[in-house]
Design a protein around this motif. Structure first.
Motif, PDB file in Angstrom:
ATOM      1  N   UNK A   1       0.834  -1.199   0.000  1.00  0.00           N
ATOM      2  CA  UNK A   1       0.000   0.000   0.000  1.00  0.00           C
ATOM      3  C   UNK A   1       0.871   1.251   0.000  1.00  0.00           C
ATOM      4  N   UNK A   2       0.315   2.332  -0.462  1.00  0.00           N
ATOM      5  CA  UNK A   2       1.065   3.582  -0.468  1.00  0.00           C
ATOM      6  C   UNK A   2       1.354   4.012   0.966  1.00  0.00           C
ATOM      7  N   UNK A   3       2.587   4.405   1.248  1.00  0.00           N
ATOM      8  CA  UNK A   3       2.904   4.877   2.596  1.00  0.00           C
ATOM      9  C   UNK A   3       1.993   6.027   3.041  1.00  0.00           C
ATOM     10  N   UNK A   4       1.585   6.867   2.104  1.00  0.00           N
ATOM     11  CA  UNK A   4       0.717   7.999   2.457  1.00  0.00           C
ATOM     12  C   UNK A   4      -0.672   7.543   2.901  1.00  0.00           C
ATOM     13  N   UNK A   5      -1.035   6.284   2.628  1.00  0.00           N
ATOM     14  CA  UNK A   5      -2.319   5.797   3.115  1.00  0.00           C
ATOM     15  C   UNK A   5      -2.271   5.597   4.631  1.00  0.00           C
ATOM     16  N   UNK A   6      -1.079   5.456   5.189  1.00  0.00           N
ATOM     17  CA  UNK A   6      -0.900   5.353   6.633  1.00  0.00           C
ATOM     18  C   UNK A   6      -0.582   6.704   7.259  1.00  0.00           C
ATOM     19  N   UNK A   7       0.074   7.550   6.488  1.00  0.00           N
ATOM     20  CA  UNK A   7       0.501   8.854   6.992  1.00  0.00           C
ATOM     21  C   UNK A   7       0.270   9.897   5.899  1.00  0.00           C
ATOM     22  N   UNK A   8      -0.931  10.487   5.852  1.00  0.00           N
ATOM     23  CA  UNK A   8      -1.271  11.399   4.753  1.00  0.00           C
ATOM     24  C   UNK A   8      -0.421  12.669   4.698  1.00  0.00           C
ATOM     25  N   UNK A   9       0.325  12.973   5.744  1.00  0.00           N
ATOM     26  CA  UNK A   9       1.134  14.193   5.775  1.00  0.00           C
ATOM     27  C   UNK A   9       2.507  14.032   5.133  1.00  0.00           C
ATOM     28  N   UNK A  10       2.787  12.875   4.563  1.00  0.00           N
ATOM     29  CA  UNK A  10       4.089  12.670   3.910  1.00  0.00           C
ATOM     30  C   UNK A  10       4.233  13.618   2.727  1.00  0.00           C
ATOM     31  N   UNK A  11       5.466  14.053   2.446  1.00  0.00           N
ATOM     32  CA  UNK A  11       5.685  14.935   1.297  1.00  0.00           C
ATOM     33  C   UNK A  11       5.246  14.267  -0.009  1.00  0.00           C
ATOM     34  N   UNK A  12       4.716  15.087  -0.909  1.00  0.00           N
ATOM     35  CA  UNK A  12       4.290  14.576  -2.213  1.00  0.00           C
ATOM     36  C   UNK A  12       5.507  14.007  -2.942  1.00  0.00           C
ATOM     37  N   UNK A  13       5.357  12.849  -3.524  1.00  0.00           N
ATOM     38  CA  UNK A  13       6.443  12.199  -4.248  1.00  0.00           C
ATOM     39  C   UNK A  13       7.164  11.136  -3.423  1.00  0.00           C
ATOM     40  N   UNK A  14       6.991  11.162  -2.109  1.00  0.00           N
ATOM     41  CA  UNK A  14       7.677  10.186  -1.273  1.00  0.00           C
ATOM     42  C   UNK A  14       7.152   8.772  -1.514  1.00  0.00           C
ATOM     43  N   UNK A  15       5.859   8.651  -1.805  1.00  0.00           N
ATOM     44  CA  UNK A  15       5.297   7.338  -2.147  1.00  0.00           C
ATOM     45  C   UNK A  15       6.080   6.697  -3.290  1.00  0.00           C
ATOM     46  N   UNK A  16       6.313   7.465  -4.330  1.00  0.00           N
ATOM     47  CA  UNK A  16       7.019   6.923  -5.500  1.00  0.00           C
ATOM     48  C   UNK A  16       8.440   6.486  -5.147  1.00  0.00           C
ATOM     49  N   UNK A  17       9.132   7.299  -4.359  1.00  0.00           N
ATOM     50  CA  UNK A  17      10.511   6.976  -3.978  1.00  0.00           C
ATOM     51  C   UNK A  17      10.540   5.692  -3.153  1.00  0.00           C
ATOM     52  N   UNK A  18       9.651   5.594  -2.162  1.00  0.00           N
ATOM     53  CA  UNK A  18       9.652   4.419  -1.289  1.00  0.00           C
ATOM     54  C   UNK A  18       9.238   3.156  -2.032  1.00  0.00           C
ATOM     55  N   UNK A  19       8.239   3.258  -2.898  1.00  0.00           N
ATOM     56  CA  UNK A  19       7.809   2.067  -3.638  1.00  0.00           C
ATOM     57  C   UNK A  19       8.882   1.601  -4.618  1.00  0.00           C
ATOM     58  N   UNK A  20       9.613   2.553  -5.194  1.00  0.00           N
ATOM     59  CA  UNK A  20      10.720   2.153  -6.073  1.00  0.00           C
ATOM     60  C   UNK A  20      11.810   1.455  -5.255  1.00  0.00           C
ATOM     61  N   UNK A  21      12.080   1.952  -4.057  1.00  0.00           N
ATOM     62  CA  UNK A  21      13.098   1.337  -3.203  1.00  0.00           C
ATOM     63  C   UNK A  21      12.687  -0.073  -2.779  1.00  0.00           C
ATOM     64  N   UNK A  22      11.375  -0.336  -2.693  1.00  0.00           N
ATOM     65  CA  UNK A  22      10.869  -1.639  -2.261  1.00  0.00           C
ATOM     66  C   UNK A  22      10.534  -2.572  -3.417  1.00  0.00           C
ATOM     67  N   UNK A  23      10.778  -2.138  -4.642  1.00  0.00           N
ATOM     68  CA  UNK A  23      10.376  -2.926  -5.808  1.00  0.00           C
ATOM     69  C   UNK A  23      10.958  -4.332  -5.760  1.00  0.00           C
ATOM     70  N   UNK A  24      10.162  -5.311  -6.144  1.00  0.00           N
ATOM     71  CA  UNK A  24      10.614  -6.709  -6.129  1.00  0.00           C
ATOM     72  C   UNK A  24      11.751  -6.954  -7.118  1.00  0.00           C
ATOM     73  N   UNK A  25      11.652  -6.346  -8.278  1.00  0.00           N
ATOM     74  CA  UNK A  25      12.669  -6.520  -9.313  1.00  0.00           C
ATOM     75  C   UNK A  25      13.869  -5.623  -9.006  1.00  0.00           C
ATOM     76  N   UNK A  26      14.993  -6.232  -8.746  1.00  0.00           N
ATOM     77  CA  UNK A  26      16.199  -5.485  -8.384  1.00  0.00           C
ATOM     78  C   UNK A  26      16.554  -4.416  -9.422  1.00  0.00           C
ATOM     79  N   UNK A  27      16.323  -4.702 -10.693  1.00  0.00           N
ATOM     80  CA  UNK A  27      16.651  -3.753 -11.754  1.00  0.00           C
ATOM     81  C   UNK A  27      15.771  -2.510 -11.722  1.00  0.00           C
ATOM     82  N   UNK A  28      14.632  -2.586 -11.045  1.00  0.00           N
ATOM     83  CA  UNK A  28      13.709  -1.451 -10.946  1.00  0.00           C
ATOM     84  C   UNK A  28      13.988  -0.590  -9.707  1.00  0.00           C
TER      85      UNK A  28
END
Length: 70
Positions: free
Chosen positions: A25-52
């Protein structure tokens, strides 16, 4: 994110299938005050495919600084 069980399959095989298709789930769904764009950064860091994922910690740090300056 870590306290929510993501796989509920009743067999090892089903849990593995669920894990392979799981999208966190998007981190902002737990903490709506997160800076815009942080969801994308965190989800990319957690991506299953190492190349992504970010190629190293410096690139990740720079991406974090762009969306949430110190």
């Amino acid at each position: 994110m870590g306290s929510h069980p993501r796989c509920k399959g009743d067999t090892y095989f089903r849990r593995n299938l669920e894990d392979m298709s799981y999208v966190p789930p998007l981190p902002s769904s737990y903490c709506p005050d997160l800076p815009q764009g942080l969801d994308d950064v965190l989800l990319k860091a957690l991506h299953k495919n190492r190349d992504e994922r970010y190629e190293n910690g410096v690139v990740l740090r720079n991406a974090l600084r762009r969306v949430a300056p110190p």
